[in-house]
Design a protein around this motif. Structure first.
Motif, PDB file in Angstrom:
ATOM      1  N   ASN A 106     -46.447  59.146  18.513  1.00 48.76           N
ATOM      2  CA  ASN A 106     -45.351  58.409  17.861  1.00 48.76           C
ATOM      3  C   ASN A 106     -43.994  59.041  18.179  1.00 48.76           C
ATOM      4  N   ALA A 107     -43.914  60.348  18.154  1.00 52.31           N
ATOM      5  CA  ALA A 107     -42.663  61.030  18.500  1.00 52.31           C
ATOM      6  C   ALA A 107     -42.325  60.805  19.973  1.00 52.31           C
ATOM      7  N   SER A 108     -43.334  60.834  20.821  1.00 50.92           N
ATOM      8  CA  SER A 108     -43.117  60.620  22.253  1.00 50.92           C
ATOM      9  C   SER A 108     -42.597  59.215  22.526  1.00 50.92           C
ATOM     10  N   ILE A 109     -43.195  58.221  21.873  1.00 54.42           N
ATOM     11  CA  ILE A 109     -42.764  56.833  22.103  1.00 54.42           C
ATOM     12  C   ILE A 109     -41.342  56.629  21.579  1.00 54.42           C
ATOM     13  N   ARG A 110     -41.044  57.228  20.425  1.00 56.58           N
ATOM     14  CA  ARG A 110     -39.691  57.118  19.861  1.00 56.58           C
ATOM     15  C   ARG A 110     -38.664  57.740  20.825  1.00 56.58           C
ATOM     16  N   ASN A 111     -38.976  58.914  21.345  1.00 53.01           N
ATOM     17  CA  ASN A 111     -38.064  59.574  22.283  1.00 53.01           C
ATOM     18  C   ASN A 111     -37.909  58.790  23.583  1.00 53.01           C
ATOM     19  N   ARG A 112     -39.013  58.211  24.043  1.00 51.14           N
ATOM     20  CA  ARG A 112     -38.968  57.426  25.273  1.00 51.14           C
ATOM     21  C   ARG A 112     -38.122  56.167  25.072  1.00 51.14           C
ATOM     22  N   ILE A 113     -38.231  55.550  23.893  1.00 46.13           N
ATOM     23  CA  ILE A 113     -37.423  54.366  23.578  1.00 46.13           C
ATOM     24  C   ILE A 113     -35.934  54.744  23.531  1.00 46.13           C
ATOM     25  N   LEU A 114     -35.633  55.880  22.928  1.00 44.87           N
ATOM     26  CA  LEU A 114     -34.234  56.342  22.882  1.00 44.87           C
ATOM     27  C   LEU A 114     -33.703  56.596  24.292  1.00 44.87           C
ATOM     28  N   LYS A 115     -34.523  57.199  25.131  1.00 44.53           N
ATOM     29  CA  LYS A 115     -34.136  57.434  26.521  1.00 44.53           C
ATOM     30  C   LYS A 115     -33.924  56.097  27.244  1.00 44.53           C
ATOM     31  N   HIS A 116     -34.787  55.126  26.943  1.00 44.98           N
ATOM     32  CA  HIS A 116     -34.665  53.789  27.530  1.00 44.98           C
ATOM     33  C   HIS A 116     -33.338  53.140  27.128  1.00 44.98           C
ATOM     34  N   PHE A 117     -33.001  53.248  25.837  1.00 42.35           N
ATOM     35  CA  PHE A 117     -31.730  52.693  25.364  1.00 42.35           C
ATOM     36  C   PHE A 117     -30.557  53.372  26.060  1.00 42.35           C
ATOM     37  N   GLN A 118     -30.638  54.673  26.211  1.00 44.99           N
ATOM     38  CA  GLN A 118     -29.564  55.414  26.855  1.00 44.99           C
ATOM     39  C   GLN A 118     -29.403  54.957  28.306  1.00 44.99           C
ATOM     40  N   ARG A 119     -30.522  54.835  29.025  1.00 42.70           N
ATOM     41  CA  ARG A 119     -30.464  54.366  30.417  1.00 42.70           C
ATOM     42  C   ARG A 119     -29.934  52.941  30.500  1.00 42.70           C
ATOM     43  N   SER A 120     -30.361  52.093  29.563  1.00 39.00           N
ATOM     44  CA  SER A 120     -29.902  50.704  29.550  1.00 39.00           C
ATOM     45  C   SER A 120     -28.401  50.634  29.320  1.00 39.00           C
TER      46      SER A 120
END
Length: 179
Positions: A66-80
């Motif tokens: 869950n922490a990994s997916i949350r961090n990956r989503i945040l990274k995705h938003f940042q890249r977007s």
């Protein structure tokens, strides 16, 4: 997790089957896009498999994922956000940059044309005109420098200006029509 650390594919498959749907729903709820959600979840499982031997998870696997997916989503938003800013900047440059480039090219062409026409002026008239317009000297300063009267300077500048206007009339009309 112990079996996964040993490279057991069956252990990995079990973790995948158990958590993929949960992580996907979580990602889908936040990202609101099926493809992006699948990509994010897939990234997590690729990371889990490729780093399984090095991972030292001190919380439950569920918490870690869950922490990994949350961090990956945040990274995705940042890249977007970076991608969107870049695309907006590129679009703005394409809209404005083309005009800037066109203006610079036309400005250079006009300057070259003016220089060419200046070359056709009589030598003394050209010298007086260039001292006035390029060196920004006053009529008095030019008259002192060239040892001629101010009236002569004024007349030479006036004649040069008239001649250039006449010779460049077609260029100026085309130039200003474009802008």
């Amino acid at each position: 997790m112990d079996l996964l650390k040993l490279g057991d594919e069956a252990a990995y498959a079990e973790i995948y089957d158990r958590y993929w749907a949960i992580l996907y729903r979580y990602a889908r709820k936040i990202l609101l896009n099926e493809d992006e959600s699948e990509d994010v979840v897939q990234d997590i499982f690729v990371m889990l498999w490729s780093k399984s031997r090095e991972l030292d998870i001190r919380v439950s696997l569920s918490s870690f994922l869950n922490a990994s997916i949350r961090n990956r989503i945040l990274k995705h938003f940042q890249r977007s956000k970076v991608r969107t800013n870049y695309l907006n900047s590129l679009q703005q440059f394409m809209e404005e940059g083309k005009c800037i480039t066109d203006h610079l090219v036309r400005e250079r062409e006009l300057a070259a044309r003016i220089e060419a026409e200046l070359a056709y002026l009589p030598a003394k008239m050209r010298e007086v005109f260039e001292l006035s317009r390029k060196a920004h000297l006053s009529y008095r300063e030019i008259s002192e420098k060239l040892a001629i009267s101010e009236l002569t300077v004024k007349k030479q500048v006036s004649n040069a200006t008239k001649t250039l206007k006449m010779r460049l009339a077609d260029t100026f009309s085309l130039f200003f029509t474009i802008f």
